[in-house]
Design a protein around this motif. Structure first.
Motif, PDB file in Angstrom:
ATOM      1  N   ASN A   1     -12.968  21.927 -70.324  1.00 30.20           N
ATOM      2  CA  ASN A   1     -13.370  20.475 -71.194  1.00 30.20           C
ATOM      3  C   ASN A   1     -14.048  20.567 -71.766  1.00 30.20           C
ATOM      4  OD1 ASN A   1     -14.727  18.569 -70.395  1.00 30.20           O
ATOM      5  ND2 ASN A   1     -14.942  20.562 -68.368  1.00 30.20           N
TER       6      ASN A   1
ATOM      7  N   MET B   1     -15.821  16.904 -72.486  1.00 30.24           N
ATOM      8  CA  MET B   1     -15.046  15.918 -71.814  1.00 30.24           C
ATOM      9  C   MET B   1     -16.244  14.806 -73.654  1.00 30.24           C
ATOM     10  SD  MET B   1     -12.635  15.443 -70.508  1.00 30.24           S
ATOM     11  CE  MET B   1     -12.159  13.866 -70.426  1.00 30.24           C
TER      12      MET B   1
ATOM     13  N   LYS C   1     -28.453  20.096 -61.358  1.00 30.24           N
ATOM     14  CA  LYS C   1     -26.727  20.925 -61.259  1.00 30.24           C
ATOM     15  C   LYS C   1     -26.909  21.877 -62.103  1.00 30.24           C
ATOM     16  CE  LYS C   1     -22.369  19.979 -61.328  1.00 30.24           C
ATOM     17  NZ  LYS C   1     -21.136  19.683 -61.595  1.00 30.24           N
TER      18      LYS C   1
ATOM     19  N   ALA D   1     -22.092  25.846 -59.315  1.00 28.86           N
ATOM     20  CA  ALA D   1     -22.658  25.716 -60.711  1.00 28.86           C
ATOM     21  C   ALA D   1     -21.744  24.639 -60.991  1.00 28.86           C
ATOM     22  CB  ALA D   1     -22.720  26.943 -60.935  1.00 28.86           C
TER      23      ALA D   1
ATOM     24  N   SER E   1     -20.351  24.704 -56.029  1.00 31.40           N
ATOM     25  CA  SER E   1     -19.141  23.955 -56.686  1.00 31.40           C
ATOM     26  C   SER E   1     -18.671  25.187 -57.974  1.00 31.40           C
ATOM     27  CB  SER E   1     -19.621  22.716 -57.477  1.00 31.40           C
ATOM     28  OG  SER E   1     -18.995  22.902 -58.497  1.00 31.40           O
ATOM     29  N   GLY E   2     -17.852  24.833 -57.887  1.00 35.64           N
ATOM     30  CA  GLY E   2     -16.862  26.387 -58.844  1.00 35.64           C
ATOM     31  C   GLY E   2     -15.961  27.341 -57.840  1.00 35.64           C
TER      32      GLY E   2
END
Ligand SMILES: Cc1cc2nc3c(=O)[nH]c(=O)nc-3n(C[C@H](O)[C@H](O)[C@H](O)COP(=O)(O)O)c2cc1C
Length: 345
Positions: free
Chosen positions: A114, A116, A222, A250, A303-304
């Motif tokens: 992405n 975004m 983060k 991450a 995260s990941g």
């Protein structure tokens, strides 16, 4: 069953599918009978609450930032059983983000790319929606809400702290914890804010305001999975100098290593952050490194590439107290929280 629905959904534009499917889910959520049925169907097994950052999480599975950027889907996400949802990234002023298309699937890799670019409705609109949730449908909800904050594209890096502070002040009464996002690859120059001086400035400003509030909110950082270990060491050192309450390890990666998707297709997609299975090992390794270097004293969220209970357990074995999903939700479907929690039950 979801695999069948998924093959249909995957024949449409990813960003449109995201919006449609969440709009449909929200519509169903507004009907009491449908809502009751969804809650029953998606309910994760009962598990002990998890105390983390001074908050009580009903389960360890959260929804990562960028899925509900504008806090529009909280009622539906609550029914799907998420322990926490991180709204945002929110910036002070609304922005459109990058031109479309900007979200791409890599099914052969169970991944997304992405770019975004922090499309969001801005802090005031998001605060208003959060207020409505807090006063209405969300009143009895046990779902923890995090506020992931960033800077506007046109704000120079030396003024970035002002954007973070503006979002922090506006959202402070409405979220349970904050995340400073300096690790998205889609806002030019943003990741340069991961250097110690910039982080010191930002966290100093936020914690000064935090200190004066009746109730302090935990503030996490983060980071990108592309940092080298010296940069990670600098961040760990900084946590003993300024108050950083924890790390999310991450964000998406700019790397394209080891992908199965044809090189030509990857080149055609172009710039953006890679998420999903290909980044799992790297972000888990980084998590483990930080956990050891910080001698277990730094609260961590993984995260990941979390798709399953085994992935979540792996992150926890490397020091995470909670995990977050994003790409896994797309590939595994709306029962992902239930599935992961079953592995812990
Ligand atoms: C489409 C998309 C948009 C995202 N937007 C944000 C964002 O606004 N802020 C942020 O901190 N992370 C954002 N992320 C990163 C996710 O929160 C998550 O950290 C990352 O995707 C890795 O997790 P995953 O492999 O489970 O997807 C975004 C990810 C995706 C796929």
């Amino acid at each position: 069953m979801y695999k069948l629905i998924r093959s249909l959904l995957f024949s449409f534009d990813p960003e449109k599918v995201h919006e449609w499917s969440m709009a449909v889910l929200m519509r169903l959520t507004r009907n009491r009978i449908c809502a009751g049925w969804i809650r029953q169907w998606a309910r994760p097994p009962q598990m002990p609450e998890k105390e983390f950052l001074g908050l009580r999480f009903r389960n360890p599975v959260g929804l990562a930032a960028g899925f509900d950027k504008n806090a529009k889907y909280l009622a539906a996400l609550d029914l799907l059983g998420f322990g926490h949802v991180e709204i945002g990234t929110v910036t002070p002023i609304a922005q459109d983000g990058n031109p479309k298309p900007r979200l791409f699937r890599l099914p052969a890799d169970n991944a997304l790319i992405n770019r975004m670019g922090f499309n969001n409705e801005g802090m005031d609109a998001v605060a208003k929606r959060l207020q409505t949730w807090r006063n209405g449908a969300g009143k009895g909800s046990r779902m923890i809400i995090g506020g992931n904050i960033g800077k506007n594209k046109q704000t120079a890096n030396e003024d970035a702290w002002k954007d973070y502070l503006a979002c922090f002040k506006t959202l402070h009464p409405l979220v349970d914890y904050f995340v400073v996002n300096v690790s998205s690859p889609n806002t030019p120059g943003l990741r340069a804010l991961q250097d110690a001086d910039s982080l010191r400035n930002i966290f100093h400003a936020l914690q000064e305001h935090n200190r004066l509030q009746e109730k302090q909110k935990p503030v996490l950082l983060k980071i990108a999975p592309d940092l080298v270990f010296e940069q990670v060491d600098d961040i760990i050192a900084l946590t003993s100098e300024v108050k950083i309450d924890g790390l999310i390890v991450a964000n998406t990666s700019i790397s394209r290593d080891g992908l199965r998707t044809a090189e030509g297709r990857v080149a055609e997609i172009g710039a953006g952050g890679l998420s999903g299975k290909p980044i799992r090992a790297k972000s888990t390794e980084m998590l483990g490194y930080i956990h050891q270097r910080a001698k277990n004293r730094l609260p961590l969220i993984g995260s990941g590439g979390v798709f399953s209970g085994a992935d979540a357990k792996e992150k926890m074995a490397e020091g995470a107290s909670l995990v977050q999903v994003w790409t896994g939700f797309v590939y595994e479907g709306p029962l992902i929280v239930k599935k992961i929690c079953k592995a812990f039950a």
